[in-house]
Design a protein around this motif. Structure first.
Motif, PDB file in Angstrom:
ATOM      1  N   SER A 211       0.833  -1.207   0.000  1.00  0.00           N
ATOM      2  CA  SER A 211       0.000   0.000   0.000  1.00  0.00           C
ATOM      3  C   SER A 211       0.867   1.257   0.000  1.00  0.00           C
ATOM      4  CB  SER A 211      -0.961   0.006   1.192  1.00  0.00           C
ATOM      5  OG  SER A 211      -0.282   0.164   2.419  1.00  0.00           O
ATOM      6  N   ILE A 212       2.005   1.202   0.647  1.00  0.00           N
ATOM      7  CA  ILE A 212       2.926   2.339   0.639  1.00  0.00           C
ATOM      8  C   ILE A 212       3.516   2.530  -0.754  1.00  0.00           C
ATOM      9  CG2 ILE A 212       5.126   3.217   1.528  1.00  0.00           C
ATOM     10  CD1 ILE A 212       4.403   1.710   4.177  1.00  0.00           C
ATOM     11  N   ALA A 213       3.901   1.451  -1.410  1.00  0.00           N
ATOM     12  CA  ALA A 213       4.467   1.544  -2.762  1.00  0.00           C
ATOM     13  C   ALA A 213       3.476   2.192  -3.727  1.00  0.00           C
ATOM     14  CB  ALA A 213       4.875   0.157  -3.255  1.00  0.00           C
ATOM     15  N   ILE A 214       2.228   1.789  -3.653  1.00  0.00           N
ATOM     16  CA  ILE A 214       1.188   2.372  -4.508  1.00  0.00           C
ATOM     17  C   ILE A 214       1.024   3.857  -4.204  1.00  0.00           C
ATOM     18  CG2 ILE A 214      -1.304   2.377  -4.967  1.00  0.00           C
ATOM     19  CD1 ILE A 214      -1.156  -0.729  -4.468  1.00  0.00           C
ATOM     20  N   SER A 215       1.019   4.205  -2.928  1.00  0.00           N
ATOM     21  CA  SER A 215       0.830   5.600  -2.561  1.00  0.00           C
ATOM     22  C   SER A 215       2.043   6.461  -2.911  1.00  0.00           C
ATOM     23  CB  SER A 215       0.460   5.738  -1.084  1.00  0.00           C
ATOM     24  OG  SER A 215       1.520   5.367  -0.254  1.00  0.00           O
ATOM     25  N   ILE A 216       3.248   5.892  -2.907  1.00  0.00           N
ATOM     26  CA  ILE A 216       4.440   6.646  -3.312  1.00  0.00           C
ATOM     27  C   ILE A 216       4.330   7.058  -4.774  1.00  0.00           C
ATOM     28  CG2 ILE A 216       6.915   6.443  -3.819  1.00  0.00           C
ATOM     29  CD1 ILE A 216       7.197   4.844  -1.215  1.00  0.00           C
ATOM     30  N   LEU A 217       3.910   6.160  -5.630  1.00  0.00           N
ATOM     31  CA  LEU A 217       3.751   6.495  -7.047  1.00  0.00           C
ATOM     32  C   LEU A 217       2.699   7.581  -7.244  1.00  0.00           C
ATOM     33  CD1 LEU A 217       3.940   2.924  -8.615  1.00  0.00           C
ATOM     34  CD2 LEU A 217       5.714   4.696  -8.615  1.00  0.00           C
ATOM     35  N   PHE A 218       1.577   7.437  -6.571  1.00  0.00           N
ATOM     36  CA  PHE A 218       0.519   8.450  -6.636  1.00  0.00           C
ATOM     37  C   PHE A 218       1.042   9.796  -6.123  1.00  0.00           C
ATOM     38  CE2 PHE A 218      -2.911  10.784  -4.541  1.00  0.00           C
ATOM     39  CZ  PHE A 218      -3.841  10.885  -5.580  1.00  0.00           C
TER      40      PHE A 218
ATOM     41  N   VAL B 206      13.934  14.596 -14.653  1.00  0.00           N
ATOM     42  CA  VAL B 206      12.739  13.955 -14.092  1.00  0.00           C
ATOM     43  C   VAL B 206      13.133  12.680 -13.357  1.00  0.00           C
ATOM     44  CG1 VAL B 206      10.558  12.790 -14.655  1.00  0.00           C
ATOM     45  CG2 VAL B 206      11.164  14.919 -15.813  1.00  0.00           C
ATOM     46  N   MET B 207      14.007  11.896 -13.957  1.00  0.00           N
ATOM     47  CA  MET B 207      14.427  10.645 -13.335  1.00  0.00           C
ATOM     48  C   MET B 207      15.186  10.916 -12.025  1.00  0.00           C
ATOM     49  SD  MET B 207      13.017   8.442 -15.153  1.00  0.00           S
ATOM     50  CE  MET B 207      13.687   6.979 -14.443  1.00  0.00           C
ATOM     51  N   TYR B 208      16.030  11.942 -12.012  1.00  0.00           N
ATOM     52  CA  TYR B 208      16.773  12.291 -10.805  1.00  0.00           C
ATOM     53  C   TYR B 208      15.816  12.757  -9.706  1.00  0.00           C
ATOM     54  CZ  TYR B 208      20.017  14.666  -7.677  1.00  0.00           C
ATOM     55  OH  TYR B 208      20.719  15.068  -6.571  1.00  0.00           O
ATOM     56  N   GLU B 209      14.876  13.607 -10.085  1.00  0.00           N
ATOM     57  CA  GLU B 209      13.889  14.100  -9.126  1.00  0.00           C
ATOM     58  C   GLU B 209      13.049  12.945  -8.568  1.00  0.00           C
ATOM     59  OE1 GLU B 209      11.186  17.871  -9.543  1.00  0.00           O
ATOM     60  OE2 GLU B 209      10.191  16.140 -10.496  1.00  0.00           O
ATOM     61  N   CYS B 210      12.614  12.067  -9.448  1.00  0.00           N
ATOM     62  CA  CYS B 210      11.815  10.909  -9.034  1.00  0.00           C
ATOM     63  C   CYS B 210      12.618  10.001  -8.112  1.00  0.00           C
ATOM     64  CB  CYS B 210      11.326  10.144 -10.263  1.00  0.00           C
ATOM     65  SG  CYS B 210      10.241   8.752  -9.868  1.00  0.00           S
ATOM     66  N   ALA B 211      13.883   9.797  -8.429  1.00  0.00           N
ATOM     67  CA  ALA B 211      14.741   8.954  -7.583  1.00  0.00           C
ATOM     68  C   ALA B 211      14.890   9.571  -6.192  1.00  0.00           C
ATOM     69  CB  ALA B 211      16.100   8.758  -8.242  1.00  0.00           C
TER      70      ALA B 211
ATOM     71  N   SER C  32       9.988  16.764   0.949  1.00  0.00           N
ATOM     72  CA  SER C  32       9.630  17.152  -0.420  1.00  0.00           C
ATOM     73  C   SER C  32       9.955  18.614  -0.686  1.00  0.00           C
ATOM     74  CB  SER C  32       8.145  16.899  -0.679  1.00  0.00           C
ATOM     75  OG  SER C  32       7.874  15.527  -0.675  1.00  0.00           O
ATOM     76  N   LYS C  33       9.601  19.465   0.247  1.00  0.00           N
ATOM     77  CA  LYS C  33       9.789  20.909   0.064  1.00  0.00           C
ATOM     78  C   LYS C  33      11.265  21.299   0.018  1.00  0.00           C
ATOM     79  CE  LYS C  33       8.419  25.434   1.743  1.00  0.00           C
ATOM     80  NZ  LYS C  33       8.039  25.926   0.452  1.00  0.00           N
ATOM     81  N   PHE C  34      12.062  20.739   0.906  1.00  0.00           N
ATOM     82  CA  PHE C  34      13.436  21.210   1.043  1.00  0.00           C
ATOM     83  C   PHE C  34      14.489  20.331   0.384  1.00  0.00           C
ATOM     84  CE2 PHE C  34      11.165  23.158   4.677  1.00  0.00           C
ATOM     85  CZ  PHE C  34      11.320  24.488   4.283  1.00  0.00           C
ATOM     86  N   LEU C  35      14.147  19.104   0.026  1.00  0.00           N
ATOM     87  CA  LEU C  35      15.144  18.222  -0.592  1.00  0.00           C
ATOM     88  C   LEU C  35      14.801  17.798  -2.014  1.00  0.00           C
ATOM     89  CD1 LEU C  35      15.965  15.885   2.434  1.00  0.00           C
ATOM     90  CD2 LEU C  35      17.280  17.841   1.610  1.00  0.00           C
ATOM     91  N   VAL C  36      13.534  17.551  -2.288  1.00  0.00           N
ATOM     92  CA  VAL C  36      13.179  16.980  -3.588  1.00  0.00           C
ATOM     93  C   VAL C  36      12.756  18.045  -4.602  1.00  0.00           C
ATOM     94  CG1 VAL C  36      11.636  15.398  -4.812  1.00  0.00           C
ATOM     95  CG2 VAL C  36      12.507  14.795  -2.538  1.00  0.00           C
ATOM     96  N   PHE C  37      11.767  18.857  -4.268  1.00  0.00           N
ATOM     97  CA  PHE C  37      11.205  19.817  -5.219  1.00  0.00           C
ATOM     98  C   PHE C  37      11.684  21.243  -4.966  1.00  0.00           C
ATOM     99  CE2 PHE C  37       7.905  16.432  -4.950  1.00  0.00           C
ATOM    100  CZ  PHE C  37       8.001  15.978  -6.252  1.00  0.00           C
ATOM    101  N   LYS C  38      12.850  21.392  -4.395  1.00  0.00           N
ATOM    102  CA  LYS C  38      13.358  22.730  -4.107  1.00  0.00           C
ATOM    103  C   LYS C  38      13.693  23.450  -5.411  1.00  0.00           C
ATOM    104  CE  LYS C  38      18.015  21.070  -3.474  1.00  0.00           C
ATOM    105  NZ  LYS C  38      19.158  20.989  -2.650  1.00  0.00           N
ATOM    106  N   ASP C  39      13.614  24.757  -5.363  1.00  0.00           N
ATOM    107  CA  ASP C  39      13.918  25.560  -6.568  1.00  0.00           C
ATOM    108  C   ASP C  39      15.400  25.566  -6.850  1.00  0.00           C
ATOM    109  OD1 ASP C  39      11.280  26.228  -6.963  1.00  0.00           O
ATOM    110  OD2 ASP C  39      11.406  28.007  -5.694  1.00  0.00           O
TER     111      ASP C  39
END
Length: 134
Positions: free
Chosen positions: A48-55, A75-80, A127-134
């Motif tokens: 259930s966690i794996a499914i929710s991670i993709l979503f 995109v691949m780096y961000e997704c990773a 997410s805010k400070f490590l993954v999708f940061k500007d």
């Protein structure tokens, strides 16, 4: 009315809504695996966690943080990074559910909900400070 619209358009509000939807995806999948299919609690939790991670990746990227990558490699780096961060919090979630259900003896859904609160807060900051940061 302007304050309400500003709130609705805010990143934090969007994250809460998407986080709620992600949690719902997680809980519905978990409930189906545990209550309908009678699968093991830990296996059900991981799936259930794996499914929710993709979503969560798709919805956070497009709706919450409106992230744009210049290339497929970006995109691949961000997704990773996103998946890696979520796998780290998955350890907390799996451990938390195992602790609350198998050790403490709580109902499976109650243990899952309690653990979700901790995970949602942690995931926002990651997410805010490590993954999708500007």
């Amino acid at each position: 009315m302007n304050k309400l619209m500003k709130l609705i358009k805010s990143e934090a509000f969007k994250y809460l809504v998407i986080g709620g939807c992600t949690t719902l995806v997680n809980l519905v999948a978990y409930a189906i695996f545990v209550k309908v299919l009678h699968w093991d609690v830990t296996l059900s939790n991981v799936l259930s966690i794996a499914i929710s991670i993709l979503f969560a990746y798709v919805t956070n990227k497009l709706i919450v943080f409106q992230s744009h990558c210049a290339s497929w490699k970006g995109v691949m780096y961000e997704c990773a990074k996103f998946v890696g961060a979520r796998l780290a919090t998955m350890v907390i979630e799996v451990g938390g559910v195992f602790l609350t259900v198998n050790i403490i003896g709580q109902d499976a859904m109650i243990g899952k909900l309690e653990t979700q609160v901790i995970v949602i807060v942690g995931n926002y900051f990651i997410s805010k400070f490590l993954v999708f940061k500007d």
